[in-house]
Write an enzyme that holds these catalytic residues in place. Structure first.
Site, PDB file in Angstrom:
ATOM      1  N   CYS A 177      50.225  36.669  32.806  1.00  0.00           N
ATOM      2  CA  CYS A 177      49.516  36.153  33.985  1.00  0.00           C
ATOM      3  C   CYS A 177      49.824  34.666  34.191  1.00  0.00           C
ATOM      4  CB  CYS A 177      48.009  36.364  33.800  1.00  0.00           C
ATOM      5  SG  CYS A 177      47.058  35.813  35.229  1.00  0.00           S
TER       6      CYS A 177
ATOM      7  N   CYS B  32      43.405  30.412  32.534  1.00  0.00           N
ATOM      8  CA  CYS B  32      42.026  30.570  32.050  1.00  0.00           C
ATOM      9  C   CYS B  32      41.995  30.364  30.525  1.00  0.00           C
ATOM     10  CB  CYS B  32      41.497  31.949  32.424  1.00  0.00           C
ATOM     11  SG  CYS B  32      41.800  32.351  34.159  1.00  0.00           S
TER      12      CYS B  32
ATOM     13  N   CYS C  22      41.640  33.264  27.877  1.00  0.00           N
ATOM     14  CA  CYS C  22      42.282  34.571  28.088  1.00  0.00           C
ATOM     15  C   CYS C  22      43.569  34.777  27.291  1.00  0.00           C
ATOM     16  CB  CYS C  22      42.556  34.765  29.577  1.00  0.00           C
ATOM     17  SG  CYS C  22      43.138  36.438  29.941  1.00  0.00           S
TER      18      CYS C  22
ATOM     19  N   CYS D  40      36.594  51.159  34.768  1.00  0.00           N
ATOM     20  CA  CYS D  40      36.982  49.841  35.280  1.00  0.00           C
ATOM     21  C   CYS D  40      38.419  49.538  34.896  1.00  0.00           C
ATOM     22  CB  CYS D  40      36.091  48.756  34.679  1.00  0.00           C
ATOM     23  SG  CYS D  40      34.344  49.078  34.878  1.00  0.00           S
TER      24      CYS D  40
ATOM     25  N   CYS E 126      35.873  50.928  39.478  1.00  0.00           N
ATOM     26  CA  CYS E 126      35.777  49.467  39.486  1.00  0.00           C
ATOM     27  C   CYS E 126      37.168  48.930  39.186  1.00  0.00           C
ATOM     28  CB  CYS E 126      34.789  49.008  38.416  1.00  0.00           C
ATOM     29  SG  CYS E 126      34.672  47.209  38.268  1.00  0.00           S
TER      30      CYS E 126
ATOM     31  N   CYS F  13      30.585  43.149  40.890  1.00  0.00           N
ATOM     32  CA  CYS F  13      30.293  42.957  39.470  1.00  0.00           C
ATOM     33  C   CYS F  13      30.741  41.534  39.169  1.00  0.00           C
ATOM     34  CB  CYS F  13      31.090  43.979  38.647  1.00  0.00           C
ATOM     35  SG  CYS F  13      30.995  43.689  36.867  1.00  0.00           S
TER      36      CYS F  13
ATOM     37  N   ARG G  29      24.950  43.537  32.245  1.00  0.00           N
ATOM     38  CA  ARG G  29      25.830  44.201  31.266  1.00  0.00           C
ATOM     39  C   ARG G  29      26.182  43.295  30.090  1.00  0.00           C
ATOM     40  NH1 ARG G  29      30.705  45.941  33.880  1.00  0.00           N
ATOM     41  NH2 ARG G  29      29.455  47.724  34.463  1.00  0.00           N
TER      42      ARG G  29
HETATM   43  N1  SAM Z   1      43.143  38.582  36.349  1.00  0.00           N
HETATM   44  C1  SAM Z   1      41.952  38.942  37.014  1.00  0.00           C
HETATM   45  C2  SAM Z   1      40.983  37.804  37.121  1.00  0.00           C
HETATM   46  O1  SAM Z   1      40.917  36.982  36.230  1.00  0.00           O
HETATM   47  O2  SAM Z   1      40.252  37.748  38.088  1.00  0.00           O
HETATM   48  C3  SAM Z   1      41.261  40.127  36.402  1.00  0.00           C
HETATM   49  C4  SAM Z   1      41.328  40.358  34.911  1.00  0.00           C
HETATM   50  S1  SAM Z   1      40.482  39.141  33.915  1.00  0.00           S
HETATM   51  C5  SAM Z   1      40.960  39.575  32.303  1.00  0.00           C
HETATM   52  C6  SAM Z   1      38.787  39.650  34.095  1.00  0.00           C
HETATM   53  C7  SAM Z   1      37.751  38.846  33.387  1.00  0.00           C
HETATM   54  O3  SAM Z   1      37.821  39.079  31.999  1.00  0.00           O
HETATM   55  C8  SAM Z   1      37.802  37.342  33.483  1.00  0.00           C
HETATM   56  O4  SAM Z   1      37.252  36.870  34.680  1.00  0.00           O
HETATM   57  C9  SAM Z   1      36.951  36.916  32.317  1.00  0.00           C
HETATM   58  O5  SAM Z   1      35.616  36.726  32.731  1.00  0.00           O
HETATM   59  C10 SAM Z   1      37.039  38.105  31.374  1.00  0.00           C
HETATM   60  N2  SAM Z   1      37.698  37.705  30.120  1.00  0.00           N
HETATM   61  C11 SAM Z   1      39.015  37.525  29.912  1.00  0.00           C
HETATM   62  N3  SAM Z   1      39.257  37.153  28.648  1.00  0.00           N
HETATM   63  C12 SAM Z   1      38.058  37.077  28.032  1.00  0.00           C
HETATM   64  C13 SAM Z   1      37.654  36.717  26.716  1.00  0.00           C
HETATM   65  N4  SAM Z   1      38.507  36.342  25.798  1.00  0.00           N
HETATM   66  N5  SAM Z   1      36.325  36.780  26.432  1.00  0.00           N
HETATM   67  C14 SAM Z   1      35.438  37.144  27.370  1.00  0.00           C
HETATM   68  N6  SAM Z   1      35.770  37.490  28.631  1.00  0.00           N
HETATM   69  C15 SAM Z   1      37.058  37.444  28.963  1.00  0.00           C
HETATM   70 FE1  SF4 Z   2      44.979  35.859  34.315  1.00  0.00          FE
HETATM   71 FE2  SF4 Z   2      43.379  36.187  32.255  1.00  0.00          FE
HETATM   72 FE3  SF4 Z   2      42.800  34.369  34.082  1.00  0.00          FE
HETATM   73 FE4  SF4 Z   2      42.622  36.993  34.717  1.00  0.00          FE
HETATM   74  S1  SF4 Z   2      41.407  35.885  33.223  1.00  0.00           S
HETATM   75  S2  SF4 Z   2      43.534  35.349  35.931  1.00  0.00           S
HETATM   76  S3  SF4 Z   2      44.306  37.794  33.459  1.00  0.00           S
HETATM   77  S4  SF4 Z   2      44.588  34.347  32.727  1.00  0.00           S
END
Ligand code: SAM
Ligand code: SF4
Ligand code: DTB
Length: 368
Positions: free
Chosen positions: A89, A93, A96, A133, A164, A224, A296
């Protein structure tokens, strides 16, 4: 300033159309108050901080009373997650595992084929999940991506599951296409307060997230949206996240309260662990601020004790991710969940309205 606890205790009836009150599901000798506080969308940060500061017992009791006014307290909604497009990606974030910018050892994968997705959804349904989901590691889907995901949504919908997806930012046209494909929920988390957000993500703004939520709600798709705790944020940040969610023009129907799943190689790996009781407070406050929404427990359950999870359910959490895997990290194992639910006398929510209003005992209880 009015005492928020007293305000919440006022016996006003809700007019919003979110989750139907389940008073019929209550045992006849139910001794608890059943009046639901009205839904509000004008919470100040100070009011929310006052809720956070309540004595723990008062806060959890108030949250449980509010919970019982609208939900069967012995039922939990169960969703299962699948990563349909893993890793690579472009976003940054800080929590992530899937960001191409971090040094995690995750191997990027292509979008899963439709058959693999439907097989996973059928397996989730067989295990008792009512919602499936699907998550993709995208900043936003392309129109071609969207066609492929629309086919997955239609197939999962045809299996009789709620659908979802979480795909990143969307355009108006994409939200319409997702709705037409049979999408029930869109997951898009605010993650934290507007003030702390810049320390976690720099490649997308808080306003981008709010705009996406508005598009999703505008298309008639349920939302959600929640956040992650334990990223080094302060209690006012946790209050700020919940304030943003509660003051949306419509409360998200589902509010994931997540404990950071710490992943090696991400910037937030090694963030100070959140005190367990400090995790229960935002769960209880979310229940008080958004009384008709499902709250949740999302990531982080694998590391929580049974007792902490039970406290969270007492504080109003009524939904979990079920199954051995979240997106890229491990979840609490299903056997442990089944055992915990049995010991707590909790049953899975079903999609059948008639059954929902007349819940029976859990399968194992029924045998002895
Ligand atoms: N890429 C898209 C986005 O970020 O909108 C969708 C997938 S992303 C993995 C979905 C959500 O997963 C993120 O918004 C975050 O809140 C959650 N997430 C990702 N990594 C995480 C982690 N290590 N611990 C907790 N929540 C996590
Ligand atoms: Fe990409 Fe992870 Fe951020 Fe979703 S949460 S936008 S998968 S870096
Ligand atoms: C949400 O709030 N939590 C889920 C789901 N929505 C998409 C994601 C949890 C991800 C946990 C880290 C991982 O498994 O990669």
């Amino acid at each position: 300033m009015p005492n928020p606890a007293a305000t919440l205790a006022m016996e006003t009836f809700a007019t919003d159309t979110l989750a139907t009150p389940t008073r019929a599901a209550r045992p006849l000798a139910d001794p608890w108050p059943v009046h639901a506080p009205a839904l509000r969308h004008d919470w100040s940060r100070d009011e929310i901080l006052a809720l956070f500061a309540m004595p723990f017992m008062d806060l959890v009791f108030q949250a449980q009373a509010t919970h019982r006014a609208r939900f069967d307290p012995n039922r939990i909604q169960v969703s299962t997650l699948l990563s349909i497009k893993t890793g690579g990606c472009p976003e940054d974030c800080g929590y992530c595992s899937q960001s191409a910018r971090h040094g995690t050892d995750l191997e990027p994968e292509r979008l899963l084929p439709l058959g693999e997705v439907t097989a996973a959804a059928a397996a989730a349904k067989a295990q008792g999940a009512t919602r499936f989901c699907m998550g993709a590691a995208w900043r936003n889907p392309t129109d071609r991506n969207l066609d492929q995901v629309a086919a997955m949504i239609a197939a999962v919908h045809d299996l009789g599951l709620e659908t979802c997806v979480t795909l990143g930012m969307l355009t108006d046209d994409q939200t319409r296409r997702l709705k037409a494909a049979g999408l029930d929920y869109y997951n898009h988390n605010l993650d934290t307060s507007p003030e702390f957000y810049g320390q976690v993500i720099t490649t997308r703004t808080y306003q981008d997230r709010l705009d996406t939520l508005a598009r999703v709600q505008g298309a008639g798709i349920k939302v959600c949206s929640g956040g992650i705790l334990g990223m080094g944020e302060s209690r006012p940040d946790r209050a700020g996240l919940l304030q943003q969610l509660a003051n949306l023009s419509q409360h998200p129907e589902s509010v994931p309260i997540t404990l950071l799943a710490q992943v090696e190689g991400t910037p937030l790996h090694g963030a100070p662990r959140l005190d367990a009781l400090e995790f229960v407070r935002p769960v209880a406050v979310a229940r008080l601020l958004m009384p008709a929404s499902h709250v949740r427990l999302s990531a982080g359950r694998a590391d929580m004790s049974d007792e902490l999870q039970a406290l969270c359910f007492l504080a109003g959490a009524n939904s979990i991710f079920y199954g051995e895997r979240l997106l890229t990290t491990s979840n609490a194992v299903a056997d442990r969940d089944r055992d915990l639910f049995h010991r707590l006398g909790l049953a899975f929510e079903t999609l059948n309205a008639a059954e929902r209003d007349h819940p029976g005992p859990c399968e194992r209880c029924a045998t002895h």
